[in-house]
Write a protein that holds these residues in place. Structure first.
Motif, PDB file in Angstrom:
ATOM      1  N   HIS A   1       0.826  -1.206   0.000  1.00 33.40           N
ATOM      2  CA  HIS A   1       0.000   0.000   0.000  1.00 33.40           C
ATOM      3  C   HIS A   1       0.861   1.258   0.000  1.00 33.40           C
ATOM      4  N   LEU A   2       1.965   1.248   0.734  1.00 32.88           N
ATOM      5  CA  LEU A   2       2.873   2.392   0.747  1.00 32.88           C
ATOM      6  C   LEU A   2       3.477   2.624  -0.637  1.00 32.88           C
ATOM      7  N   ILE A   3       3.894   1.557  -1.288  1.00 32.51           N
ATOM      8  CA  ILE A   3       4.452   1.674  -2.641  1.00 32.51           C
ATOM      9  C   ILE A   3       3.392   2.215  -3.601  1.00 32.51           C
ATOM     10  N   PHE A   4       2.182   1.668  -3.522  1.00 30.29           N
ATOM     11  CA  PHE A   4       1.091   2.118  -4.389  1.00 30.29           C
ATOM     12  C   PHE A   4       0.807   3.600  -4.186  1.00 30.29           C
ATOM     13  N   LYS A   5       0.672   4.048  -2.932  1.00 28.31           N
ATOM     14  CA  LYS A   5       0.352   5.449  -2.656  1.00 28.31           C
ATOM     15  C   LYS A   5       1.469   6.368  -3.134  1.00 28.31           C
ATOM     16  N   THR A   6       2.717   5.974  -2.909  1.00 26.35           N
ATOM     17  CA  THR A   6       3.853   6.795  -3.339  1.00 26.35           C
ATOM     18  C   THR A   6       3.860   6.935  -4.860  1.00 26.35           C
ATOM     19  N   TYR A   7       3.640   5.836  -5.558  1.00 20.75           N
ATOM     20  CA  TYR A   7       3.600   5.884  -7.018  1.00 20.75           C
ATOM     21  C   TYR A   7       2.414   6.722  -7.497  1.00 20.75           C
ATOM     22  N   LEU A   8       1.263   6.517  -6.889  1.00 17.99           N
ATOM     23  CA  LEU A   8       0.065   7.253  -7.280  1.00 17.99           C
ATOM     24  C   LEU A   8       0.246   8.753  -7.089  1.00 17.99           C
ATOM     25  N   ASP A   9       0.829   9.164  -5.983  1.00 18.62           N
ATOM     26  CA  ASP A   9       1.078  10.594  -5.742  1.00 18.62           C
ATOM     27  C   ASP A   9       1.893  11.203  -6.886  1.00 18.62           C
ATOM     28  N   ALA A  10       2.958  10.524  -7.265  1.00 15.86           N
ATOM     29  CA  ALA A  10       3.809  11.031  -8.345  1.00 15.86           C
ATOM     30  C   ALA A  10       3.084  10.981  -9.690  1.00 15.86           C
ATOM     31  N   TRP A  11       2.376   9.913  -9.954  1.00 17.87           N
ATOM     32  CA  TRP A  11       1.667   9.739 -11.224  1.00 17.87           C
ATOM     33  C   TRP A  11       0.631  10.830 -11.431  1.00 17.87           C
TER      34      TRP A  11
ATOM     35  N   TYR B   1      -7.942   8.918 -14.361  1.00 19.47           N
ATOM     36  CA  TYR B   1      -8.690   7.818 -13.748  1.00 19.47           C
ATOM     37  C   TYR B   1      -7.750   6.914 -12.974  1.00 19.47           C
ATOM     38  N   VAL B   2      -8.221   6.462 -11.830  1.00 19.81           N
ATOM     39  CA  VAL B   2      -7.546   5.439 -11.052  1.00 19.81           C
ATOM     40  C   VAL B   2      -8.565   4.318 -10.867  1.00 19.81           C
ATOM     41  N   VAL B   3      -8.192   3.117 -11.281  1.00 22.67           N
ATOM     42  CA  VAL B   3      -9.087   1.973 -11.182  1.00 22.67           C
ATOM     43  C   VAL B   3      -8.455   0.947 -10.242  1.00 22.67           C
ATOM     44  N   ASP B   4      -9.114   0.699  -9.136  1.00 23.10           N
ATOM     45  CA  ASP B   4      -8.672  -0.326  -8.195  1.00 23.10           C
ATOM     46  C   ASP B   4      -9.492  -1.568  -8.505  1.00 23.10           C
ATOM     47  N   ALA B   5      -8.862  -2.541  -9.148  1.00 23.12           N
ATOM     48  CA  ALA B   5      -9.582  -3.671  -9.723  1.00 23.12           C
ATOM     49  C   ALA B   5      -9.967  -4.764  -8.722  1.00 23.12           C
ATOM     50  N   PHE B   6      -9.319  -4.781  -7.572  1.00 20.91           N
ATOM     51  CA  PHE B   6      -9.626  -5.760  -6.523  1.00 20.91           C
ATOM     52  C   PHE B   6      -9.683  -4.998  -5.209  1.00 20.91           C
ATOM     53  N   ALA B   7     -10.668  -4.133  -5.076  1.00 20.26           N
ATOM     54  CA  ALA B   7     -10.669  -3.100  -4.041  1.00 20.26           C
ATOM     55  C   ALA B   7     -10.899  -3.601  -2.628  1.00 20.26           C
ATOM     56  N   GLY B   8     -11.638  -4.654  -2.445  1.00 19.97           N
ATOM     57  CA  GLY B   8     -11.896  -5.149  -1.094  1.00 19.97           C
ATOM     58  C   GLY B   8     -12.853  -4.267  -0.327  1.00 19.97           C
TER      59      GLY B   8
ATOM     60  N   ALA C   1      -8.341   7.345  -2.859  1.00 20.37           N
ATOM     61  CA  ALA C   1      -9.295   8.460  -2.759  1.00 20.37           C
ATOM     62  C   ALA C   1      -8.671   9.644  -2.028  1.00 20.37           C
ATOM     63  N   ARG C   2      -7.960   9.375  -0.957  1.00 17.79           N
ATOM     64  CA  ARG C   2      -7.289  10.455  -0.208  1.00 17.79           C
ATOM     65  C   ARG C   2      -6.189  11.095  -1.037  1.00 17.79           C
ATOM     66  N   ALA C   3      -5.409  10.272  -1.749  1.00 19.26           N
ATOM     67  CA  ALA C   3      -4.342  10.804  -2.600  1.00 19.26           C
ATOM     68  C   ALA C   3      -4.918  11.680  -3.709  1.00 19.26           C
ATOM     69  N   ALA C   4      -6.035  11.259  -4.283  1.00 18.22           N
ATOM     70  CA  ALA C   4      -6.674  12.046  -5.344  1.00 18.22           C
ATOM     71  C   ALA C   4      -7.155  13.389  -4.798  1.00 18.22           C
ATOM     72  N   ASP C   5      -7.819  13.383  -3.647  1.00 15.04           N
ATOM     73  CA  ASP C   5      -8.282  14.644  -3.042  1.00 15.04           C
ATOM     74  C   ASP C   5      -7.117  15.579  -2.745  1.00 15.04           C
ATOM     75  N   GLU C   6      -6.050  15.013  -2.193  1.00  4.89           N
ATOM     76  CA  GLU C   6      -4.868  15.814  -1.866  1.00  4.89           C
ATOM     77  C   GLU C   6      -4.250  16.414  -3.136  1.00  4.89           C
ATOM     78  N   ALA C   7      -4.131  15.619  -4.180  1.00  7.84           N
ATOM     79  CA  ALA C   7      -3.557  16.105  -5.439  1.00  7.84           C
ATOM     80  C   ALA C   7      -4.429  17.191  -6.048  1.00  7.84           C
ATOM     81  N   ILE C   8      -5.741  16.999  -6.027  1.00  2.00           N
ATOM     82  CA  ILE C   8      -6.656  18.004  -6.580  1.00  2.00           C
ATOM     83  C   ILE C   8      -6.472  19.336  -5.854  1.00  2.00           C
ATOM     84  N   ARG C   9      -6.439  19.293  -4.527  1.00  4.92           N
ATOM     85  CA  ARG C   9      -6.263  20.526  -3.737  1.00  4.92           C
ATOM     86  C   ARG C   9      -4.911  21.177  -4.009  1.00  4.92           C
TER      87      ARG C   9
END
Length: 163
Positions: free
Chosen positions: A20-30, A45-52, A68-76
Motif C-alpha cells: 500500500h505504501l508503494i502504491f500510494k507513493t507511485y500514485l502521488d507522483a503519477w 482515472y484510477v481503477v482499483d480492480a480488486f478493491a476489497g 481516494a485520499r491521494a486524489a483529493d490531496e492532489a486536486i487541492r
C-alpha cells in the motif's frame, strides 16, 4: 497461493502495508506528473480492480481509501499551488457483495469515487468507453485470484494507461 478469504477480516500483514505504501507513493507522483506541464491532462482515472472492503479489521486503510485520499490531496494541491483544475476519478471494483457494501460506506465522503460490484473483466468495456483518451492507472492486485493475461494487454493498449 495464500488464501485471501480473510484478508480484510484481520489486520493487514506487513507485506500488504508495504504494498500500500508503494502504491500510494507511485500514485502521488503519477497524478502530478500527468496533470502538470505542457501536456497536463484535466481528467485522470484510477481503477482499483480488486478493491476489497476499503480497510482491514483494525481500521487500516486499504488501497481504495488510500487512492481516494491521494486524489483529493492532489486536486487541492494542484489547484492551490499551480492554479490547475484536475478531475481525478477513482473507480473501485469489488466482487464480494458484502465487501462492496462496506467499500461504498468507506468511500461515501469522496465525491470523485465510485464503486462497482463485480470484476474488472465485467466492467472493462464500459470503463474504456468512459475514459476515452484520459490517462488511467489500474491497480491490479489479484491476491489469490487467477487473472486473464489478455485483460491486462487490453488495458495497456490505450496510450497513457498503466497497470
Amino acid at each position: 497461493m495464500t488464501d485471501s478469504s480473510d484478508h480484510f477480516d484481520t489486520e493487514f500483514k506487513p507485506h500488504s502495508k508495504h504494498k500500500h505504501l508503494i502504491f500510494k507513493t507511485y500514485l502521488d507522483a503519477w497524478l502530478r506528473k500527468l496533470s502538470l506541464g505542457e501536456r497536463g491532462h484535466d481528467k485522470l482515472y484510477v481503477v482499483d480492480a480488486f478493491a476489497g472492503a476499503g480497510f482491514d479489521a483494525a481500521g487500516n486503510p486499504g488501497s481504495p481509501l488510500l487512492a481516494a485520499r491521494a486524489a483529493d490531496e492532489a486536486i487541492r494541491q494542484l489547484h492551490s499551488q499551480f492554479g490547475r483544475t484536475v478531475d481525478v476519478r477513482l473507480i473501485a471494483i469489488e466482487k464480494d457483495p458484502d465487501r462492496c457494501l462496506q467499500l461504498r460506506e468507506a468511500l461515501a465522503e469522496f465525491t470523485n469515487a465510485r464503486v462497482h460490484e463485480g470484476t474488472l473483466e465485467q466492467h472493462r468495456l464500459t470503463l474504456e468507453a468512459e475514459m476515452a483518451d484520459s490517462p488511467a492507472l489500474y491497480f491490479v492486485d489479484p491476491f489469490g485470484v487467477a487473472l486473464n493475461g489478455q485483460l491486462i494487454l487490453n488495458m495497456l493498449a490505450k496510450p497513457q494507461h498503466e497497470v
